[in-house]
Design a protein around this motif. Structure first.
Motif: not given
Length: 328
Positions: A260-266, A273-285
């Protein structure tokens, strides 16, 4: 959707939601270690393809009619330079299908990048494109000739279209991805979840005993050598999510059998609202393609109160494992 006499082909049923002039010089597969499910033949080699006049339109084909194929034939007329799509890998692509008898367009995808079709390569699949795209890579333009029934399944026959009629399929490969994280394994760190990868790709996750950490923890299990993920990227991933306190899995992309696609927006601020939770954003960028990453997300970096998915109790710590397969 294009209607050909009694034959009605729905794009959703066929492909889902996901320049050569004159004679075609057939290009062989770019990796001698990957064996396509079919090779070039007389019919596929007679098809020439030109780019469309504008965006969002299918390519223009030319071939002598009636064109008759001897089973499945595959010619790569333009060779790309992306990841080689072996069994288990995902491919994003556009298609246009034409009738071999007269060159008429049967159906086509949108030919806009944000609406490309995705399939996972499987030479044994019942799906025509999953079977046909082994060894494809980003940038390829592929011509496939086969019978109408092989492509669409049994169809109502009429004077123009029979199940054994030849269909000409042009596939423009937009992106090709890894089948699983292929990076260099790193030594495990004290207190980190233990991750094992099943031969079929899915994750097994064992969590440490005791209370979860209070802060976000990011562990690189395998270090890939691909490009790094940046803010705003659409990362193509397989993932597994487990609740620390219950030891229960609550989500997995493997259940859908397609990355799947995960859009890296906090999305933690509520402004995206289309972004991911902060933990996923910080962990993947910053993670690189080919990496496998485990992220321990405390409640403070997780879902807002009342917004968690099914299976996630309020105030719990979440553990994600991501295989970073590519960037869309």
């Amino acid at each position: 959707m294009t209607r050909i006499s009694g034959l009605s082909i729905a794009i959703t049923g066929l492909i889902g939601v996901g320049v050569v002039a004159g004679g075609v010089a057939v290009i062989t597969a770019g990796d001698p270690g990957c064996e396509p499910v079919a090779t070039a033949g007389k019919a596929s080699s007679l098809v020439s393809v030109e780019d469309p006049e504008g965006p969002g339109r299918p390519p223009v084909v030319d071939f002598p009619t009636p064109l008759i194929t001897d089973g499945k034939e595959i010619s790569t007329t333009v060779e790309g330079e992306g990841e080689i799509a072996r069994a288990g890998a995902a491919v994003d692509f556009h298609i246009a299908a034409f009738l071999g008898a007269n060159g008429q367009l049967l159906t086509a995808s949108s030919f806009t990048d944000e609406e490309s079709v995705r399939r996972v390569v499987d030479p044994e699949s019942e799906d025509f494109f999953s079977r046909s795209l082994q060894c494809a890579q980003a940038g390829d333009r592929i011509v496939v000739t086969d019978t109408v029934e092989s492509v669409f399944g049994p169809v109502p026959e009429d004077d123009l279209v029979q199940n054994d009629s030849t269909a000409v399929i042009v596939v423009d490969v937009v992106s090709s991805y890894l089948s699983q994280a292929n990076g260099r394994p790193l030594a495990s760190q004290s207190g980190s979840p233990m991750v094992v990868t099943h031969p079929e790709g899915f994750h097994g996750v064992t969590l440490p005993m005791g209370a979860p950490p209070e802060d976000l923890q990011v562990y690189t299990v395998k270090k890939g050598d691909g490009p790094p993920l940046a803010s705003g990227d659409a990362a193509v991933v397989h993932f597994t999510g487990v609740v620390w306190e219950t030891r229960q899995m609550f989500t997995s992309s493997f259940e859908q059998q397609t990355p799947l696609d995960v859009l890296l927006v906090d999305g933690s601020s509520g402004d995206a609202p289309e972004g991911v939770i902060g933990g996923i954003y910080d962990g993947l960028v910053g993670q690189t393609v080919g990496s496998q990453v485990s992220i321990v997300v405390p409640p403070s970096a997780g879902y807002p109160e009342g917004a968690g998915p099914a299976g996630v109790p309020e105030g719990t710590t979440l553990v994600y494992v991501f295989d970073v397969l590519g960037i869309r």
